[in-house]
Design a protein around this motif. Structure first.
Motif, mmCIF file in Angstrom:
data_model
loop_
_atom_site.group_PDB
_atom_site.id
_atom_site.type_symbol
_atom_site.label_atom_id
_atom_site.label_comp_id
_atom_site.label_asym_id
_atom_site.label_seq_id
_atom_site.Cartn_x
_atom_site.Cartn_y
_atom_site.Cartn_z
ATOM 1 N N CYS A 32 55.998 26.199 38.215
ATOM 2 C CA CYS A 32 56.337 25.456 39.168
ATOM 3 C C CYS A 32 57.043 24.498 38.799
ATOM 4 O O CYS A 32 58.071 23.759 40.143
ATOM 5 C CB CYS A 32 54.656 25.104 39.724
ATOM 6 S SG CYS A 32 54.074 26.203 39.589
ATOM 7 N N ASN A 80 47.104 28.991 34.967
ATOM 8 C CA ASN A 80 48.404 28.628 35.985
ATOM 9 C C ASN A 80 48.677 27.394 35.562
ATOM 10 O O ASN A 80 47.281 26.649 34.900
ATOM 11 C CB ASN A 80 47.382 29.017 37.671
ATOM 12 C CG ASN A 80 47.144 27.673 37.782
ATOM 13 O OD1 ASN A 80 45.916 28.583 37.169
ATOM 14 N ND2 ASN A 80 46.613 26.845 38.427
ATOM 15 N N HIS A 132 43.176 34.042 43.804
ATOM 16 C CA HIS A 132 44.444 33.161 43.317
ATOM 17 C C HIS A 132 45.374 33.162 43.879
ATOM 18 O O HIS A 132 46.455 34.995 42.583
ATOM 19 C CB HIS A 132 43.781 32.928 42.197
ATOM 20 C CG HIS A 132 44.419 31.418 41.595
ATOM 21 N ND1 HIS A 132 43.975 30.382 41.393
ATOM 22 C CD2 HIS A 132 45.335 31.217 40.960
ATOM 23 C CE1 HIS A 132 44.503 29.416 40.819
ATOM 24 N NE2 HIS A 132 45.974 30.262 40.705
ATOM 25 N N ASP A 133 46.448 33.214 44.736
ATOM 26 C CA ASP A 133 47.298 33.402 44.584
ATOM 27 C C ASP A 133 48.222 31.674 44.551
ATOM 28 O O ASP A 133 47.573 30.935 44.590
ATOM 29 C CB ASP A 133 47.858 33.614 46.138
ATOM 30 C CG ASP A 133 47.083 34.775 46.723
ATOM 31 O OD1 ASP A 133 47.350 35.654 46.256
ATOM 32 O OD2 ASP A 133 46.190 34.609 47.740
ATOM 33 N N CYS A 134 49.434 32.127 43.405
ATOM 34 C CA CYS A 134 49.983 31.006 43.208
ATOM 35 C C CYS A 134 51.351 31.152 43.645
ATOM 36 O O CYS A 134 52.139 32.179 44.033
ATOM 37 C CB CYS A 134 50.196 31.227 41.733
ATOM 38 S SG CYS A 134 51.203 30.536 40.483
ATOM 39 N N GLU A 136 53.953 30.474 42.460
ATOM 40 C CA GLU A 136 55.090 31.645 41.280
ATOM 41 C C GLU A 136 55.475 33.545 41.289
ATOM 42 O O GLU A 136 55.923 34.390 41.545
ATOM 43 C CB GLU A 136 54.818 31.966 40.232
ATOM 44 C CG GLU A 136 54.586 30.176 39.382
ATOM 45 C CD GLU A 136 53.865 29.569 38.081
ATOM 46 O OE1 GLU A 136 53.641 30.865 37.513
ATOM 47 O OE2 GLU A 136 54.225 28.209 37.642
ATOM 48 N N SER A 139 49.390 36.755 41.551
ATOM 49 C CA SER A 139 47.806 37.045 42.033
ATOM 50 C C SER A 139 47.003 38.388 41.188
ATOM 51 O O SER A 139 46.949 38.331 40.604
ATOM 52 C CB SER A 139 46.952 37.400 44.034
ATOM 53 O OG SER A 139 48.023 39.143 44.118
ATOM 54 N N ASN A 210 42.266 28.169 31.040
ATOM 55 C CA ASN A 210 42.036 28.142 32.869
ATOM 56 C C ASN A 210 41.157 26.049 33.356
ATOM 57 O O ASN A 210 40.889 26.751 34.205
ATOM 58 C CB ASN A 210 41.047 28.649 32.635
ATOM 59 C CG ASN A 210 42.038 30.387 32.885
ATOM 60 O OD1 ASN A 210 40.948 31.131 31.830
ATOM 61 N ND2 ASN A 210 42.528 31.182 33.863
ATOM 62 N N LEU A 222 46.128 27.364 48.171
ATOM 63 C CA LEU A 222 47.460 28.244 47.124
ATOM 64 C C LEU A 222 47.754 27.019 45.385
ATOM 65 O O LEU A 222 45.981 26.409 45.647
ATOM 66 C CB LEU A 222 48.724 27.875 47.222
ATOM 67 C CG LEU A 222 49.243 28.414 48.237
ATOM 68 C CD1 LEU A 222 50.717 28.124 48.574
ATOM 69 C CD2 LEU A 222 49.778 30.477 47.566
ATOM 70 N N GLY A 223 47.925 28.012 44.336
ATOM 71 C CA GLY A 223 46.885 28.020 43.679
ATOM 72 C C GLY A 223 47.131 26.393 43.187
ATOM 73 O O GLY A 223 46.456 25.720 42.202
ATOM 74 N N TYR A 224 48.165 25.547 43.058
ATOM 75 C CA TYR A 224 49.080 24.906 42.746
ATOM 76 C C TYR A 224 47.880 23.593 43.333
ATOM 77 O O TYR A 224 47.773 21.910 42.779
ATOM 78 C CB TYR A 224 49.577 23.962 43.072
ATOM 79 C CG TYR A 224 50.717 24.039 44.667
ATOM 80 C CD1 TYR A 224 50.063 22.668 44.786
ATOM 81 C CD2 TYR A 224 51.169 24.587 44.934
ATOM 82 C CE1 TYR A 224 50.563 22.282 46.445
ATOM 83 C CE2 TYR A 224 51.844 24.502 46.277
ATOM 84 C CZ TYR A 224 51.575 23.194 47.174
ATOM 85 O OH TYR A 224 51.855 22.958 48.326
ATOM 86 N N HIS A 226 44.153 24.237 43.140
ATOM 87 C CA HIS A 226 42.887 23.877 42.463
ATOM 88 C C HIS A 226 43.255 23.179 41.749
ATOM 89 O O HIS A 226 43.381 24.020 39.706
ATOM 90 C CB HIS A 226 42.786 25.051 42.183
ATOM 91 C CG HIS A 226 42.878 26.475 43.436
ATOM 92 N ND1 HIS A 226 42.324 27.657 43.532
ATOM 93 C CD2 HIS A 226 43.325 26.782 44.396
ATOM 94 C CE1 HIS A 226 41.950 28.441 44.961
ATOM 95 N NE2 HIS A 226 42.918 27.765 44.804
#
Length: 261
Positions: A32, A80, A132-134, A136, A139, A210, A222-224, A226
């Motif tokens: 990221c 992530n 989970h969808d990142c 980057e 997923s 994690n 989106l993942g960021y 979380h």
């Protein structure tokens, strides 16, 4: 102390945003940070998130993210962002198996809390298998268990006028140990049934890479969003004076605050 904290069902919008993420899949390993430093990626994300926010409001914020059965779980769930905060305080928590860890809950609430991990585990919980969808471009599907954020908010007696929940984390984002990760969500997401403070991943205590001992799962973002390694939660009316004033670490670097999928 009273000092401020420092710093599924698929919808068309998910497909659109995954397309935007796919456009940068070649830079996935860069992470990221490198993406945020490009001139073009924040613009792509801004276009996707602007559309997604409008669609999200149109279909309703209470819609559930798709949930899966055990057979759909990914073989592994990669880390992530930060894989280990690497601070002396965090190392001490790990050494004690997080027995000395506490979560500081404060802000616009009538009953501030300082909760141990055992107390968090005693709150009403939820278990869910979600994807989970990142940004980057990757997923993964995993099983999560954690305290419902809504239950914690009820215990803290959040005051009327609260608009956001801010999450403060243990992971430094630069050589400056005070430059810590943070994120925020609004009250719609905070009270969503699938929004939890996860302490288990795939039927085991949350691993350090994690986000142990506690991370946010806000399944329609989106993942960021979380946040991992959560140490504090603050209920606020505005985040104008927090960090860079945009509501999150990556938002301060140019990412959009709304990251719905």
């Amino acid at each position: 102390m009273n000092r401020p904290f420092r710093l599924r069902r698929r919808h068309p919008r998910r497909a659109f945003l995954r397309g935007a993420a796919g456009a940068v899949s070649g830079l996935a390993l860069a992470g990221c940070d490198n993406l945020s430093r490009t001139a073009w990626f924040p613009k792509i994300l801004e276009g996707a998130t602007t559309l997604n926010e409008a669609v999200g409001k149109a279909i309703g914020r209470r819609a559930m993210a798709q949930e899966f059965d055990d057979a759909a779980r990914s073989p592994t769930f990669r880390s992530n962002g930060t894989a280990d905060p690497g601070t002396a305080q965090y190392a001490a928590w790990v050494q004690s198996a997080f027995a000395t860890y506490t979560l500081d809950v404060r802000g616009l609430c009538q009953a501030p809390q300082r909760l141990t991990l055992a107390q968090l585990r005693a709150l009403p919980s939820r278990t869910q298998i979600t994807r989970h969808d990142c940004v980057e471009g990757w997923s993964a599907i995993a099983k999560w268990k954690g305290a419902r954020l809504a239950a914690l908010m009820d215990a803290a007696k959040v005051e009327p006028g609260t608009r956001y929940v801010v999450f403060y984390c243990a992971d430094p984002m630069s050589d400056n140990p005070a430059d810590l990760y943070y994120e925020s969500i609004d009250m719609d997401d905070a009270r969503h049934e699938q929004t939890i403070l996860a302490y288990e991943l795939n039927d085991a205590p949350l691993p350090v890479p994690n986000g142990a001992p506690l991370r946010l799962r806000v399944e329609r973002q989106l993942g960021y969003k979380h946040a991992k390694y959560i140490t504090g939660i603050e209920f606020v009316e505005s985040f104008a004076k927090i960090g860079g004033g945009k509501g999150g670490y990556w938002e301060d670097q140019g990412y959009q605050w709304w990251a719905g999928i």
